[in-house]
Design an enzyme around this catalytic site. Structure first.
Site, PDB file in Angstrom:
ATOM      1  N   LYS A  15       0.822  -1.221   0.000  1.00  0.00           N
ATOM      2  CA  LYS A  15       0.000   0.000   0.000  1.00  0.00           C
ATOM      3  C   LYS A  15       0.856   1.271   0.000  1.00  0.00           C
ATOM      4  O   LYS A  15       0.394   2.311  -0.457  1.00  0.00           O
ATOM      5  CB  LYS A  15      -0.944  -0.002   1.203  1.00  0.00           C
ATOM      6  CG  LYS A  15      -0.222   0.150   2.533  1.00  0.00           C
ATOM      7  CD  LYS A  15      -1.133  -0.122   3.706  1.00  0.00           C
ATOM      8  CE  LYS A  15      -0.371   0.125   4.999  1.00  0.00           C
ATOM      9  NZ  LYS A  15      -0.985  -0.491   6.169  1.00  0.00           N
TER      10      LYS A  15
ATOM     11  N   ARG B 247      -5.951   0.623  17.855  1.00  0.00           N
ATOM     12  CA  ARG B 247      -6.599   0.800  16.562  1.00  0.00           C
ATOM     13  C   ARG B 247      -7.574  -0.376  16.433  1.00  0.00           C
ATOM     14  O   ARG B 247      -8.488  -0.472  17.232  1.00  0.00           O
ATOM     15  CB  ARG B 247      -5.566   0.905  15.417  1.00  0.00           C
ATOM     16  CG  ARG B 247      -6.159   1.545  14.154  1.00  0.00           C
ATOM     17  CD  ARG B 247      -5.139   1.710  13.037  1.00  0.00           C
ATOM     18  NE  ARG B 247      -4.726   0.437  12.449  1.00  0.00           N
ATOM     19  CZ  ARG B 247      -3.815   0.321  11.479  1.00  0.00           C
ATOM     20  NH1 ARG B 247      -3.212   1.388  10.991  1.00  0.00           N
ATOM     21  NH2 ARG B 247      -3.509  -0.866  10.981  1.00  0.00           N
TER      22      ARG B 247
END
Ligand SMILES: *Cc1c(COP(=O)(O)O)cnc(C)c1O
Length: 364
Positions: free
Chosen positions: A39, A134
């Protein structure tokens, strides 16, 4: 299509491949399989191919459109979706991804139904939040109950293991204790399920520190690695790791000089705000030679994230499509049409590779 040369990003593919080989082979020595995370370069298939050549076992991204591009480009490794799925994207996750990280039972239930519909088995790694705050189960009893339900009721889900992510939001380090905590959780889960888990996924680039130190707990056998391969900046810069075998110049960002003039260094007139609504402070250094470049914040994000290679060149500021350099003390004389090269970091890499205004040139 506009046929424009600059701004340009040059990507040295053999450097990238060597970086991938260096990291993946060191992980392999410790019995760790690596998912190559692409990514950071917006999933460029040419970059993903270097991870494949170096022995990655999965190609991973956080974005579905990148995974689709990789499949269309002929990448045949199993695909791993890194971002826990939106309920609304479940059909596309099943269509495009062989594996995914997950943390919500409603989503996993939907994945199971969709996998059944599409005639597939979908592999998941259940995420535990070990303190970075997260994604992932915080309540570990709830997580084990979820795992039992998945094993018992979800025919089209292969629950291949558990994993964690650290160092992204909460800046938490993958210490030996953290990783041992994850292994202990996996073993509690195995007890409850009455079977072994295939994988314990111990994190991302920051866990490569444990591989280099030789103290990664034995049962950690899966990592998802991007930055350490794509850029190899974080571990040397922030944690002092000496990795002389890594290439830190896989990327060269190039921009063209539009204008070179001697100008005052302090703006002349009444001061308001800049193009992005910010109140700026300008140092008065008298008349200085400035070079104006034909790229800006739209291309790379922020001037703190680009680093001129030429000595004596200082980035003064930028607007959307212009960058202003002080070249008074530069070793070269610049003129319009010259090209100035920059090193980049992870932040600017994600911008420039996402920007359709930046020409990307792959060098074999
Ligand atoms: C981005 C990401 C990674 C890879 O992180 P790097 O620091 O680039 O190695 C691994 N896991 C998850 C869940 C991610 O989102």
């Amino acid at each position: 299509m506009v046929n424009q040369v600059y701004p340009k990003l040059e990507v040295n593919l053999s450097y990238l491949r060597e970086n991938a080989q260096n990291v993946i082979s060191r992980c392999a020595e410790k019995g760790i399989d690596v998912a190559g995370v692409v990514k950071g370069t917006t999933g460029f298939p040419r970059c993903a191919e270097q991870f494949v050549a170096a022995g990655a076992k999965w190609i991973a991204s956080s974005r579905l459109e990148q995974i689709e591009d990789l499949i269309n480009a002929g990448i045949t490794l199993p695909t791993l979706m890194l971002r826990v799925s939106m309920l609304s994207e479940v059909p596309e996750v099943i269509r495009l991804c062989d594996w995914s990280l997950q943390s919500e039972m409603t989503v996993i239930q939907a994945l199971n139904e969709e996998a059944g519909k599409q005639g597939k088995t979908h592999h998941i790694i259940l995420m535990a939040d070990m303190g970075d705050l997260r994604e992932g189960f915080w309540d570990k009893d709830e997580m084990i109950r979820a795992a039992m339900t998945i094993d018992k009721e979800m025919e089209y889900i292969d629950q291949a293991g558990i994993g964690t992510n650290v160092g992204c939001y909460g800046s938490i380090l993958p210490t030996v204790e953290k990783l041992e905590e994850l292994v202990a959780l996996a073993e509690r889960m195995e007890e409850a399920l009455g079977r072994k888990l295939d994988y314990i996924s111990g994190g991302a680039t920051s866990t490569v520190m444990r591989v280099l130190d030789g103290n990664v707990p034995e049962r950690i056998n899966h990592l998802r690695i991007g930055e350490a391969i794509l850029l190899s900046v974080d571990l040397p810069l922030y944690y002092g790791y000496d990795m002389p075998y890594m290439h830190r110049d896989v990327y060269t960002l190039k921009a063209e000089v539009l204008e070179v003039k001697d100008k005052p260094s302090h703006p002349v007139g009444e001061i308001g705000v800049d193009a992005f609504g910010q109140k700026q402070v300008y140092e008065d250094r008298g008349i200085r030679k400035r070079a104006l470049l034909g790229f800006g914040k739209v291309d790379y994000g922020s001037i703190e994230e680009i680093f001129p290679r030429d000595k004596g060149v200082e980035v003064l500021g930028a607007s959307s499509d212009h960058t202003i350099l002080d070249v008074e003390d530069a070793e070269r004389e610049y003129k319009p049409g010259d090209v100035i090269a920059f090193d980049i970091n992870y932040a600017s890499l994600v911008y420039v590779t996402n920007c359709r205004n930046v020409n990307v040139e792959f060098i074999d």
